[in-house]
Design a protein around this motif. Structure first.
Motif, PDB file in Angstrom:
ATOM      1  N   LYS A 122      48.310-101.117 -43.573  1.00  0.00           N
ATOM      2  CA  LYS A 122      48.584-100.825 -42.169  1.00  0.00           C
ATOM      3  C   LYS A 122      47.324-100.999 -41.325  1.00  0.00           C
ATOM      4  N   ASN A 123      47.533-101.383 -40.068  1.00  0.00           N
ATOM      5  CA  ASN A 123      46.407-101.332 -39.149  1.00  0.00           C
ATOM      6  C   ASN A 123      46.278 -99.909 -38.603  1.00  0.00           C
ATOM      7  N   LEU A 124      45.201 -99.644 -37.870  1.00  0.00           N
ATOM      8  CA  LEU A 124      44.907 -98.285 -37.435  1.00  0.00           C
ATOM      9  C   LEU A 124      45.991 -97.729 -36.530  1.00  0.00           C
ATOM     10  N   ARG A 125      46.454 -98.563 -35.614  1.00  0.00           N
ATOM     11  CA  ARG A 125      47.487 -98.069 -34.691  1.00  0.00           C
ATOM     12  C   ARG A 125      48.763 -97.728 -35.440  1.00  0.00           C
ATOM     13  N   ALA A 126      49.115 -98.521 -36.419  1.00  0.00           N
ATOM     14  CA  ALA A 126      50.330 -98.231 -37.179  1.00  0.00           C
ATOM     15  C   ALA A 126      50.183 -96.946 -37.979  1.00  0.00           C
ATOM     16  N   ALA A 127      48.938 -96.654 -38.416  1.00  0.00           N
ATOM     17  CA  ALA A 127      48.710 -95.480 -39.256  1.00  0.00           C
ATOM     18  C   ALA A 127      48.665 -94.182 -38.461  1.00  0.00           C
ATOM     19  N   ILE A 128      48.053 -94.222 -37.271  1.00  0.00           N
ATOM     20  CA  ILE A 128      47.811 -92.960 -36.549  1.00  0.00           C
ATOM     21  C   ILE A 128      48.439 -92.911 -35.171  1.00  0.00           C
ATOM     22  N   GLY A 129      49.011 -93.991 -34.712  1.00  0.00           N
ATOM     23  CA  GLY A 129      49.516 -93.997 -33.343  1.00  0.00           C
ATOM     24  C   GLY A 129      48.423 -94.437 -32.380  1.00  0.00           C
ATOM     25  N   THR A 130      48.081 -93.605 -31.423  1.00  0.00           N
ATOM     26  CA  THR A 130      47.065 -93.988 -30.437  1.00  0.00           C
ATOM     27  C   THR A 130      45.673 -93.596 -30.935  1.00  0.00           C
ATOM     28  N   PRO A 131      44.655 -94.447 -30.732  1.00  0.00           N
ATOM     29  CA  PRO A 131      43.284 -94.111 -31.135  1.00  0.00           C
ATOM     30  C   PRO A 131      42.783 -92.827 -30.492  1.00  0.00           C
ATOM     31  N   SER A 132      43.257 -92.508 -29.284  1.00  0.00           N
ATOM     32  CA  SER A 132      42.789 -91.292 -28.617  1.00  0.00           C
ATOM     33  C   SER A 132      43.202 -90.043 -29.395  1.00  0.00           C
ATOM     34  N   ALA A 133      44.272 -90.139 -30.166  1.00  0.00           N
ATOM     35  CA  ALA A 133      44.717 -88.986 -30.935  1.00  0.00           C
ATOM     36  C   ALA A 133      43.740 -88.654 -32.053  1.00  0.00           C
ATOM     37  N   ILE A 134      43.228 -89.668 -32.726  1.00  0.00           N
ATOM     38  CA  ILE A 134      42.280 -89.407 -33.816  1.00  0.00           C
ATOM     39  C   ILE A 134      40.943 -88.925 -33.269  1.00  0.00           C
ATOM     40  N   ILE A 135      40.573 -89.368 -32.062  1.00  0.00           N
ATOM     41  CA  ILE A 135      39.352 -88.871 -31.424  1.00  0.00           C
ATOM     42  C   ILE A 135      39.512 -87.393 -31.089  1.00  0.00           C
ATOM     43  N   ALA A 136      40.652 -87.030 -30.559  1.00  0.00           N
ATOM     44  CA  ALA A 136      40.914 -85.620 -30.242  1.00  0.00           C
ATOM     45  C   ALA A 136      40.933 -84.783 -31.522  1.00  0.00           C
ATOM     46  N   PHE A 137      41.547 -85.305 -32.586  1.00  0.00           N
ATOM     47  CA  PHE A 137      41.602 -84.589 -33.850  1.00  0.00           C
ATOM     48  C   PHE A 137      40.202 -84.353 -34.416  1.00  0.00           C
ATOM     49  N   GLU A 138      39.343 -85.372 -34.399  1.00  0.00           N
ATOM     50  CA  GLU A 138      37.987 -85.229 -34.949  1.00  0.00           C
ATOM     51  C   GLU A 138      37.190 -84.195 -34.179  1.00  0.00           C
ATOM     52  N   ALA A 139      37.300 -84.207 -32.843  1.00  0.00           N
ATOM     53  CA  ALA A 139      36.571 -83.232 -32.023  1.00  0.00           C
ATOM     54  C   ALA A 139      37.102 -81.817 -32.276  1.00  0.00           C
ATOM     55  N   ALA A 140      38.420 -81.662 -32.377  1.00  0.00           N
ATOM     56  CA  ALA A 140      38.997 -80.348 -32.620  1.00  0.00           C
ATOM     57  C   ALA A 140      38.604 -79.828 -33.999  1.00  0.00           C
ATOM     58  N   GLY A 141      38.590 -80.717 -34.985  1.00  0.00           N
ATOM     59  CA  GLY A 141      38.197 -80.304 -36.318  1.00  0.00           C
ATOM     60  C   GLY A 141      36.732 -79.944 -36.422  1.00  0.00           C
ATOM     61  N   ARG A 142      35.889 -80.635 -35.696  1.00  0.00           N
ATOM     62  CA  ARG A 142      34.455 -80.343 -35.717  1.00  0.00           C
ATOM     63  C   ARG A 142      34.166 -79.013 -35.051  1.00  0.00           C
ATOM     64  N   HIS A 143      34.863 -78.722 -33.970  1.00  0.00           N
ATOM     65  CA  HIS A 143      34.645 -77.457 -33.245  1.00  0.00           C
ATOM     66  C   HIS A 143      35.505 -76.322 -33.798  1.00  0.00           C
ATOM     67  N   MET A 144      36.598 -76.678 -34.469  1.00  0.00           N
ATOM     68  CA  MET A 144      37.614 -75.701 -34.860  1.00  0.00           C
ATOM     69  C   MET A 144      38.053 -74.871 -33.655  1.00  0.00           C
ATOM     70  N   ASN A 145      38.164 -75.576 -32.555  1.00  0.00           N
ATOM     71  CA  ASN A 145      38.545 -74.919 -31.306  1.00  0.00           C
ATOM     72  C   ASN A 145      39.018 -75.995 -30.342  1.00  0.00           C
ATOM     73  N   PHE A 146      40.267 -75.906 -29.908  1.00  0.00           N
ATOM     74  CA  PHE A 146      40.817 -76.945 -29.042  1.00  0.00           C
ATOM     75  C   PHE A 146      40.147 -76.945 -27.661  1.00  0.00           C
ATOM     76  N   SER A 147      39.807 -75.763 -27.145  1.00  0.00           N
ATOM     77  CA  SER A 147      39.179 -75.687 -25.817  1.00  0.00           C
ATOM     78  C   SER A 147      37.803 -76.335 -25.828  1.00  0.00           C
TER      79      SER A 147
END
Length: 320
Positions: free
Chosen positions: A2-27
């Protein structure tokens, strides 16, 4: 595969996920990415829906990874680290191939810009950044910089090389001399308005100094029109508003085109001049020394042209 878009949907979603996981805080992730907290939540929900598995366990304002979320975060964290390292490596390579040229606007327009095409042709793999600045702005010691500064050659902590010393003589627009029958300096300076830069680093820019040196009383008592920028002063001079002290390297083109003329034989050699000023450590970086050498050669050519200009009778006014 699969290409990246097929695997995760929108690239912005994985960026948001990485930031949330690093902070463990959505805000906090939202603050880093300059978006709203609901936007982060929405991106992660979309990612979970696309993958078909939950990635976070939410308990009020607290979150923690699911097993699947931890697995994805470890892969994402490593990938992002590699991307950042590659970008920094690329940026560093471009940084190493960039040299900044810093000087006053008037010298950039009269010396640097006319040779820029040749300079880029001589060093096609280098980026030349031009920065207009005042003469007293510190020379950048964080990146390779060649500053062209006016002074006596003393810049603590920096190395300086004389480009050319200043040679001064009175100039004005030829129409200002219409009707004048005498080339006597006392008569010329007595009848024509004077233009002067106040508080200039070189005292030879002051008409009083000329009067004292050449024994012209009118120059010691007559008040000039003060203009606090030399480039603006030369514009006023070219428009016929008065006589100015002309620095040969800055009025050469105006003399050649006829918008200024030398009005007397009076000439003085200054103890000040334009210098290449740079951090000596820069000589070890890339082709800094080659670019500097190339500019030295162009400066010598300019000096020779200016010397020839001083000997050219066509740029001197003769009463008729």
């Amino acid at each position: 595969m699969k290409n990246l878009r097929a695997a995760i949907g929108t690239p912005s979603a994985i960026i948001a996920f990485e930031a949330a996981g690093r902070h463990m805080n959505f805000s906090n992730a939202a603050g880093e990415l300059n978006v709203s907290q609901p936007a982060i939540s929405r991106q992660i929900r979309n990612l979970e829906a696309h993958i078909g598995r939950p990635l976070f366990i939410r308990r009020g304002n607290k979150v923690r990874f699911t097993e699947q979320g931890q697995l994805l975060f470890e892969a994402t964290k490593e990938s992002f680290r590699n991307i950042i390292a590659a970008v920094e490596q690329i940026a560093d390579a471009a940084y190493d191939r960039t040299i900044k040229l810093q000087s006053q606007p008037i010298l950039l327009s009269t010396f640097v810009l006319p040779v820029m095409v040749e300079l880029q042709r001589a060093f096609p793999d280098f980026f030349i950044d031009i920065q207009a600045s005042e003469n007293d702005v510190p020379v950048d010691d964080e990146r390779p910089t060649i500053a062209i500064l006016y002074g006596d050659g003393n810049w603590p902590g920096m190395r300086s090389e004389l480009m050319f010393s200043d040679i001064y003589f009175p100039v004005c627009h030829p129409l200002l001399l219409k009707g004048m029958r005498s080339a006597d300096p006392a008569d010329l300076f007595g009848r024509l308005p004077l233009l002067q830069v106040p508080n200039f680093i070189d005292p030879w820019m002051e008409w009083r100094r000329w009067g004292e040196h050449f024994h012209i009383k009118g120059l010691m008592t007559k008040r000039p029109q003060f203009i606090n920028d030399y480039e603006v002063l030369l514009q006023a001079c070219r428009s016929g508003q008065g006589i100015a002290v002309g620095a040969v390297h800055l009025v050469r083109e105006a003399l050649a085109e006829g918008s200024l003329v030398r009005i007397t034989e009076l000439t003085v050699n200054s103890d000040f001049g334009f210098h290449f000023v740079y951090d000596p450590r820069s000589l070890q970086k890339g082709r800094f020394a080659d670019v500097l050498s190339w500019l030295r050669d162009r400066a010598e050519e300019t000096r020779q042209r200016c010397q020839a200009m001083l000997e050219d009778d066509h740029v001197r006014w003769q009463p008729r």
